[in-house]
Design a protein around this motif. Sequence first.
Motif, mmCIF file in Angstrom:
data_model
loop_
_atom_site.group_PDB
_atom_site.id
_atom_site.type_symbol
_atom_site.label_atom_id
_atom_site.label_comp_id
_atom_site.label_asym_id
_atom_site.label_seq_id
_atom_site.Cartn_x
_atom_site.Cartn_y
_atom_site.Cartn_z
ATOM 1 N N ASP A 175 -67.738 22.065 23.213
ATOM 2 C CA ASP A 175 -67.649 23.519 23.292
ATOM 3 C C ASP A 175 -67.354 24.186 21.860
ATOM 4 O OD1 ASP A 175 -67.115 26.328 24.148
ATOM 5 O OD2 ASP A 175 -65.395 25.910 25.156
ATOM 6 N N TRP A 176 -67.390 25.350 21.415
ATOM 7 C CA TRP A 176 -67.295 25.972 20.251
ATOM 8 C C TRP A 176 -66.926 27.178 20.265
ATOM 9 C CZ3 TRP A 176 -70.691 30.128 19.650
ATOM 10 C CH2 TRP A 176 -71.926 30.107 20.430
ATOM 11 N N ARG A 177 -66.610 27.830 19.112
ATOM 12 C CA ARG A 177 -66.248 29.330 18.725
ATOM 13 C C ARG A 177 -66.827 29.537 17.469
ATOM 14 N NH1 ARG A 177 -65.419 28.289 23.515
ATOM 15 N NH2 ARG A 177 -63.821 29.358 24.745
ATOM 16 N N ILE A 178 -67.278 30.647 17.274
ATOM 17 C CA ILE A 178 -67.482 31.212 15.790
ATOM 18 C C ILE A 178 -66.852 32.493 15.658
ATOM 19 C CG2 ILE A 178 -69.266 32.173 14.227
ATOM 20 C CD1 ILE A 178 -71.388 30.844 15.830
ATOM 21 N N ILE A 179 -65.744 32.580 14.771
ATOM 22 C CA ILE A 179 -64.897 33.355 14.456
ATOM 23 C C ILE A 179 -65.014 34.150 13.400
ATOM 24 C CG2 ILE A 179 -62.246 33.977 14.424
ATOM 25 C CD1 ILE A 179 -62.041 31.110 15.913
ATOM 26 N N HIS A 180 -65.317 35.525 13.423
ATOM 27 C CA HIS A 180 -65.649 36.159 12.105
ATOM 28 C C HIS A 180 -64.401 37.015 11.910
ATOM 29 C CE1 HIS A 180 -69.362 35.937 14.672
ATOM 30 N NE2 HIS A 180 -69.976 35.826 13.281
ATOM 31 N N LEU A 181 -63.908 37.090 10.740
ATOM 32 C CA LEU A 181 -62.442 37.030 10.243
ATOM 33 C C LEU A 181 -62.407 38.657 9.717
ATOM 34 C CD1 LEU A 181 -61.434 33.704 8.619
ATOM 35 C CD2 LEU A 181 -60.833 34.705 10.837
ATOM 36 N N GLY A 182 -63.455 39.564 10.022
ATOM 37 C CA GLY A 182 -63.435 40.813 9.654
ATOM 38 C C GLY A 182 -64.067 41.337 8.467
ATOM 39 N N ASP A 183 -64.024 42.815 8.144
ATOM 40 C CA ASP A 183 -64.676 43.164 6.912
ATOM 41 C C ASP A 183 -66.096 43.286 7.174
ATOM 42 O OD1 ASP A 183 -62.142 44.386 6.216
ATOM 43 O OD2 ASP A 183 -62.219 43.383 4.173
ATOM 44 N N TYR A 184 -66.876 43.765 7.828
ATOM 45 C CA TYR A 184 -68.224 43.742 8.010
ATOM 46 C C TYR A 184 -68.964 44.527 7.195
ATOM 47 C CZ TYR A 184 -65.916 41.271 11.956
ATOM 48 O OH TYR A 184 -65.171 40.436 12.666
ATOM 49 N N VAL A 185 -68.118 45.884 7.122
ATOM 50 C CA VAL A 185 -68.927 47.084 6.671
ATOM 51 C C VAL A 185 -68.346 47.255 4.871
ATOM 52 C CG1 VAL A 185 -69.088 48.166 8.765
ATOM 53 C CG2 VAL A 185 -66.950 48.464 7.284
ATOM 54 N N ASP A 186 -69.240 48.000 4.443
ATOM 55 C CA ASP A 186 -68.708 48.441 2.964
ATOM 56 C C ASP A 186 -69.181 47.652 1.868
ATOM 57 O OD1 ASP A 186 -67.449 50.552 4.066
ATOM 58 O OD2 ASP A 186 -65.361 49.897 3.935
ATOM 59 N N ARG A 187 -69.515 48.132 0.572
ATOM 60 C CA ARG A 187 -69.880 47.584 -0.386
ATOM 61 C C ARG A 187 -71.460 46.867 -0.565
ATOM 62 N NH1 ARG A 187 -63.686 44.995 -1.429
ATOM 63 N NH2 ARG A 187 -62.832 46.695 -2.518
ATOM 64 N N GLY A 188 -71.518 46.088 0.475
ATOM 65 C CA GLY A 188 -72.732 45.537 0.587
ATOM 66 C C GLY A 188 -73.856 46.398 0.978
ATOM 67 N N PRO A 189 -75.233 46.330 1.149
ATOM 68 C CA PRO A 189 -76.177 47.087 1.380
ATOM 69 C C PRO A 189 -76.702 47.435 2.917
ATOM 70 C CG PRO A 189 -77.338 45.084 0.633
ATOM 71 C CD PRO A 189 -75.763 44.707 0.424
ATOM 72 N N GLN A 190 -76.144 46.477 3.817
ATOM 73 C CA GLN A 190 -76.540 46.492 5.050
ATOM 74 C C GLN A 190 -75.611 46.267 6.190
ATOM 75 O OE1 GLN A 190 -79.565 43.200 4.648
ATOM 76 N NE2 GLN A 190 -81.040 44.751 5.281
ATOM 77 N N SER A 191 -74.434 47.167 5.868
ATOM 78 C CA SER A 191 -73.509 47.126 7.158
ATOM 79 C C SER A 191 -73.916 47.571 8.371
ATOM 80 C CB SER A 191 -72.427 48.175 6.650
ATOM 81 O OG SER A 191 -71.858 47.797 5.400
ATOM 82 N N ARG A 192 -75.062 48.436 8.722
ATOM 83 C CA ARG A 192 -75.512 48.617 10.058
ATOM 84 C C ARG A 192 -76.216 47.289 10.677
ATOM 85 N NH1 ARG A 192 -79.000 53.821 12.225
ATOM 86 N NH2 ARG A 192 -79.442 52.717 14.168
ATOM 87 N N GLU A 193 -76.856 46.716 9.762
ATOM 88 C CA GLU A 193 -77.608 45.476 10.407
ATOM 89 C C GLU A 193 -76.473 44.635 10.806
ATOM 90 O OE1 GLU A 193 -80.426 47.763 7.936
ATOM 91 O OE2 GLU A 193 -78.308 47.465 7.536
ATOM 92 N N VAL A 194 -75.509 44.416 9.713
ATOM 93 C CA VAL A 194 -74.269 43.581 10.281
ATOM 94 C C VAL A 194 -73.652 43.647 11.556
ATOM 95 C CG1 VAL A 194 -71.921 42.694 9.591
ATOM 96 C CG2 VAL A 194 -73.788 42.647 7.800
ATOM 97 N N LEU A 195 -73.345 45.052 11.767
ATOM 98 C CA LEU A 195 -72.738 45.408 13.311
ATOM 99 C C LEU A 195 -73.605 45.001 14.437
ATOM 100 C CD1 LEU A 195 -70.588 48.642 11.977
ATOM 101 C CD2 LEU A 195 -69.837 46.153 12.470
ATOM 102 N N ASP A 196 -75.090 45.382 14.013
ATOM 103 C CA ASP A 196 -75.735 45.433 15.058
ATOM 104 C C ASP A 196 -76.247 43.931 15.450
ATOM 105 O OD1 ASP A 196 -77.723 47.167 16.656
ATOM 106 O OD2 ASP A 196 -79.193 45.887 15.724
ATOM 107 N N PHE A 197 -76.013 43.097 14.480
ATOM 108 C CA PHE A 197 -76.324 41.567 14.724
ATOM 109 C C PHE A 197 -75.004 41.027 15.488
ATOM 110 C CE2 PHE A 197 -75.312 37.349 13.265
ATOM 111 C CZ PHE A 197 -76.754 36.507 13.774
ATOM 112 N N LEU A 198 -73.910 41.450 14.890
ATOM 113 C CA LEU A 198 -72.691 41.186 15.713
ATOM 114 C C LEU A 198 -72.582 41.443 17.119
ATOM 115 C CD1 LEU A 198 -70.082 41.209 12.687
ATOM 116 C CD2 LEU A 198 -71.068 39.272 13.552
ATOM 117 N N ALA A 199 -72.766 42.949 17.346
ATOM 118 C CA ALA A 199 -72.927 43.266 18.726
ATOM 119 C C ALA A 199 -73.813 42.489 19.579
ATOM 120 C CB ALA A 199 -73.098 44.565 18.765
#
Length: 233
Positions: free
Chosen positions: A34-58
């Motif tokens: 079994d496995w889990r991938i845990i993303h620890l936050g701060d997906y947006v701001d500073r870098g150029p593709q926040s929208r794409e990051v949130l879409d990928f995670l969703a």
Amino acid sequence: MRLYAIGDVHGRFDCLTTLHKMIADEIARDRPADWRIIHLGDYVDRGPQSREVLDFLARAQTADERNITLLGNHDEGMLKFLADPLDADVFIDFGGFDTAASYGVELRTMPRRELFESHRQLIEAVPEHHFALLRDMPRSVSFGDFFFCHAGIRPGTALDAQSAHDLCWIRREFLDHQQLYDKVIVHGHTPCREPETCPNRINVDTKAFATGRLTALVMEDTEKRFISTDLGT
């Protein structure tokens, strides 16, 4: 169970997708039970593709609930700005212009009517499933001997009694604390050149938005190791 804990992404969609490909290749090769991938936050701001990051995670979370997304302080700042344009300090001061630009919106702050107008445009541009993803993010999760959150915890306070603010924002009191906690705290929030491994905490924020180095801690049984991207600025 194999656990992957990914540090602060900050709009680096290229790093996130590359790291996920590395993880997928490992899982396909090793076939952990079994496995889990845990993303620890701060997906947006500073870098150029926040929208794409949130879409990928969703999409990743919808496809497999073993993808877990925790709330970071920048994500909280975006939520607060979307709810109220006058609650804008974190979003505007720490990278919100880049986030808005990823949605095709020029964030304008002066005069106030321009702030309200660019806020309205951003509200219209952010898809509902991005709102839902951000709203539903927990601030912590625990597996075995490890407690995962964005920023850290308040020393002297039980893990199940930590404040929402501290889990997303605490820094010095947590980082300076030398004694052991009930569990090892795995966190991001404070950028460092290399992942930090201390007796009581592990920090995996390697400042991906500026370095192109997005890091994941990998844990299985007694093994602990790191994998990182190397994409540059």
